[in-house]
Design a protein around this motif. Sequence first.
Motif, PDB file in Angstrom:
ATOM      1  N   THR A  39       0.844  -1.190   0.000  1.00  0.00           N
ATOM      2  CA  THR A  39       0.000   0.000   0.000  1.00  0.00           C
ATOM      3  C   THR A  39       0.883   1.245   0.000  1.00  0.00           C
ATOM      4  OG1 THR A  39      -1.579  -1.259   1.322  1.00  0.00           O
ATOM      5  CG2 THR A  39      -1.916   1.127   1.188  1.00  0.00           C
ATOM      6  N   PRO A  40       0.691   2.159  -0.965  1.00  0.00           N
ATOM      7  CA  PRO A  40       1.605   3.294  -1.123  1.00  0.00           C
ATOM      8  C   PRO A  40       1.889   4.096   0.148  1.00  0.00           C
ATOM      9  CG  PRO A  40       0.160   3.167  -3.004  1.00  0.00           C
ATOM     10  CD  PRO A  40      -0.307   2.110  -2.040  1.00  0.00           C
ATOM     11  N   ALA A  41       0.882   4.443   0.913  1.00  0.00           N
ATOM     12  CA  ALA A  41       1.111   5.310   2.080  1.00  0.00           C
ATOM     13  C   ALA A  41       1.592   4.535   3.308  1.00  0.00           C
ATOM     14  CB  ALA A  41      -0.164   6.065   2.411  1.00  0.00           C
ATOM     15  N   LEU A  42       1.580   3.207   3.244  1.00  0.00           N
ATOM     16  CA  LEU A  42       1.963   2.405   4.412  1.00  0.00           C
ATOM     17  C   LEU A  42       3.250   1.625   4.120  1.00  0.00           C
ATOM     18  CD1 LEU A  42      -1.627   1.218   5.393  1.00  0.00           C
ATOM     19  CD2 LEU A  42      -0.295   3.070   6.395  1.00  0.00           C
ATOM     20  N   GLY A  43       3.130   0.415   3.591  1.00  0.00           N
ATOM     21  CA  GLY A  43       4.321  -0.389   3.326  1.00  0.00           C
ATOM     22  C   GLY A  43       5.045  -0.018   2.047  1.00  0.00           C
ATOM     23  N   GLY A  44       4.403   0.767   1.187  1.00  0.00           N
ATOM     24  CA  GLY A  44       4.985   1.133  -0.101  1.00  0.00           C
ATOM     25  C   GLY A  44       6.366   1.758  -0.040  1.00  0.00           C
ATOM     26  N   PRO A  45       6.660   2.589   0.986  1.00  0.00           N
ATOM     27  CA  PRO A  45       7.992   3.196   1.047  1.00  0.00           C
ATOM     28  C   PRO A  45       9.152   2.206   1.134  1.00  0.00           C
ATOM     29  CG  PRO A  45       6.463   4.430   2.423  1.00  0.00           C
ATOM     30  CD  PRO A  45       5.734   3.197   1.947  1.00  0.00           C
ATOM     31  N   LEU A  96      10.577  -7.362  15.309  1.00  0.00           N
ATOM     32  CA  LEU A  96      10.180  -5.995  15.646  1.00  0.00           C
ATOM     33  C   LEU A  96      10.236  -5.786  17.153  1.00  0.00           C
ATOM     34  CD1 LEU A  96       7.087  -5.548  13.308  1.00  0.00           C
ATOM     35  CD2 LEU A  96       9.369  -4.578  12.989  1.00  0.00           C
ATOM     36  N   LYS A  97      10.442  -4.544  17.562  1.00  0.00           N
ATOM     37  CA  LYS A  97      10.451  -4.236  18.997  1.00  0.00           C
ATOM     38  C   LYS A  97       9.132  -4.622  19.642  1.00  0.00           C
ATOM     39  CE  LYS A  97      13.952  -0.627  18.931  1.00  0.00           C
ATOM     40  NZ  LYS A  97      14.243   0.818  18.992  1.00  0.00           N
ATOM     41  N   LYS A  98       8.027  -4.463  18.904  1.00  0.00           N
ATOM     42  CA  LYS A  98       6.719  -4.834  19.459  1.00  0.00           C
ATOM     43  C   LYS A  98       6.590  -6.348  19.630  1.00  0.00           C
ATOM     44  CE  LYS A  98       3.165  -3.859  16.962  1.00  0.00           C
ATOM     45  NZ  LYS A  98       2.201  -3.265  16.026  1.00  0.00           N
ATOM     46  N   ASP A  99       7.503  -7.116  18.991  1.00  0.00           N
ATOM     47  CA  ASP A  99       7.545  -8.579  19.147  1.00  0.00           C
ATOM     48  C   ASP A  99       8.744  -8.999  19.990  1.00  0.00           C
ATOM     49  OD1 ASP A  99       5.320  -8.739  17.448  1.00  0.00           O
ATOM     50  OD2 ASP A  99       6.578  -8.859  15.659  1.00  0.00           O
ATOM     51  N   GLN A 100       9.241  -8.074  20.825  1.00  0.00           N
ATOM     52  CA  GLN A 100      10.390  -8.283  21.698  1.00  0.00           C
ATOM     53  C   GLN A 100      11.711  -8.429  20.935  1.00  0.00           C
ATOM     54  OE1 GLN A 100       7.362 -10.272  22.565  1.00  0.00           O
ATOM     55  NE2 GLN A 100       7.013  -8.282  23.529  1.00  0.00           N
ATOM     56  N   GLY A 101      11.774  -7.885  19.727  1.00  0.00           N
ATOM     57  CA  GLY A 101      13.008  -7.903  18.950  1.00  0.00           C
ATOM     58  C   GLY A 101      13.739  -6.577  19.049  1.00  0.00           C
ATOM     59  N   GLN A 102      14.645  -6.344  18.112  1.00  0.00           N
ATOM     60  CA  GLN A 102      15.496  -5.153  18.180  1.00  0.00           C
ATOM     61  C   GLN A 102      15.197  -4.093  17.132  1.00  0.00           C
ATOM     62  OE1 GLN A 102      19.678  -5.765  18.459  1.00  0.00           O
ATOM     63  NE2 GLN A 102      19.527  -7.155  20.198  1.00  0.00           N
ATOM     64  N   PHE A 103      14.233  -4.341  16.238  1.00  0.00           N
ATOM     65  CA  PHE A 103      14.078  -3.429  15.110  1.00  0.00           C
ATOM     66  C   PHE A 103      12.765  -2.647  15.162  1.00  0.00           C
ATOM     67  CE2 PHE A 103      16.826  -6.887  13.634  1.00  0.00           C
ATOM     68  CZ  PHE A 103      17.953  -6.148  13.297  1.00  0.00           C
ATOM     69  N   ASP A 104      12.871  -1.368  14.798  1.00  0.00           N
ATOM     70  CA  ASP A 104      11.677  -0.546  14.623  1.00  0.00           C
ATOM     71  C   ASP A 104      10.950  -1.011  13.379  1.00  0.00           C
ATOM     72  OD1 ASP A 104      12.108   1.236  16.811  1.00  0.00           O
ATOM     73  OD2 ASP A 104      13.659   2.244  15.624  1.00  0.00           O
ATOM     74  N   GLN A 105       9.674  -0.685  13.305  1.00  0.00           N
ATOM     75  CA  GLN A 105       8.921  -0.992  12.101  1.00  0.00           C
ATOM     76  C   GLN A 105       8.737   0.275  11.285  1.00  0.00           C
ATOM     77  OE1 GLN A 105       5.158  -2.198  14.018  1.00  0.00           O
ATOM     78  NE2 GLN A 105       4.196  -0.523  12.920  1.00  0.00           N
ATOM     79  N   MET A 106       8.406   0.093  10.010  1.00  0.00           N
ATOM     80  CA  MET A 106       7.999   1.241   9.211  1.00  0.00           C
ATOM     81  C   MET A 106       6.639   1.684   9.732  1.00  0.00           C
ATOM     82  SD  MET A 106       9.051   0.318   5.304  1.00  0.00           S
ATOM     83  CE  MET A 106       8.227  -1.257   5.346  1.00  0.00           C
ATOM     84  N   ALA A 107       6.433   2.958   9.826  1.00  0.00           N
ATOM     85  CA  ALA A 107       5.187   3.487  10.397  1.00  0.00           C
ATOM     86  C   ALA A 107       3.962   2.909   9.688  1.00  0.00           C
ATOM     87  CB  ALA A 107       5.180   5.006  10.298  1.00  0.00           C
ATOM     88  N   GLY A 108       3.093   2.289  10.466  1.00  0.00           N
ATOM     89  CA  GLY A 108       1.833   1.762   9.932  1.00  0.00           C
ATOM     90  C   GLY A 108       1.984   0.549   9.036  1.00  0.00           C
TER      91      GLY A 108
END
Length: 201
Positions: free
Chosen positions: A125-131, A158-170
Amino acid sequence: MNRTASALTLLLLAVVGIGATYLMQRSSAPHIAAERRLADSRKLLDLLTADAYDNQPLQQPLNLADAQLSHSRLLAGYRATKAGQTVAVLLRNQTEGYAGVIELLIAIDANGKLLGVKTLKQTETPALGGPIGDWPNHWLQAFTGKSRGEPSDAGWALKKDQGQFDQMAGATITSRAAINAIHDALRYFDEHRLALLGSGA
């Protein structure tokens, strides 16, 4: 000039024009193909600096065994060398994102460290995962220098999954897919290191 002569003249001109166009296309086809190969080469090899290698990696694809990985599938692999020594392995890897297939190019140095990641194909999706398709890509650059064991397996999340990486916004699903695919490639490199590096290791 009568009507028949005019028609024959027009027909002759049309045949000459079509013939000239055909010959021009035939003569320029090799040049166009070479330019297309060069563009593809630049697109695939711009993860490496031009002076980092002296071979033609795309002309020597690697034979990849066990290409189906945990979260992705390897499509191709290439070895970059300099003075006969392997400096990097490039792996094309395909995973499933939120909206469809994501194809990544992952460059790994001879020590198993990530040199860079580039998205070759995506339909997010262009405005979300597209970048994720942007180049250069700030989010993907965060993986440079990582390896299979750095961070640990648990940290490759991902950090939200107790990992070390930020996610792309949204774009949680896209981010998870990319992280898993990159980790898959690093794990594959580690497990097939000798075959991938070859005699120039």
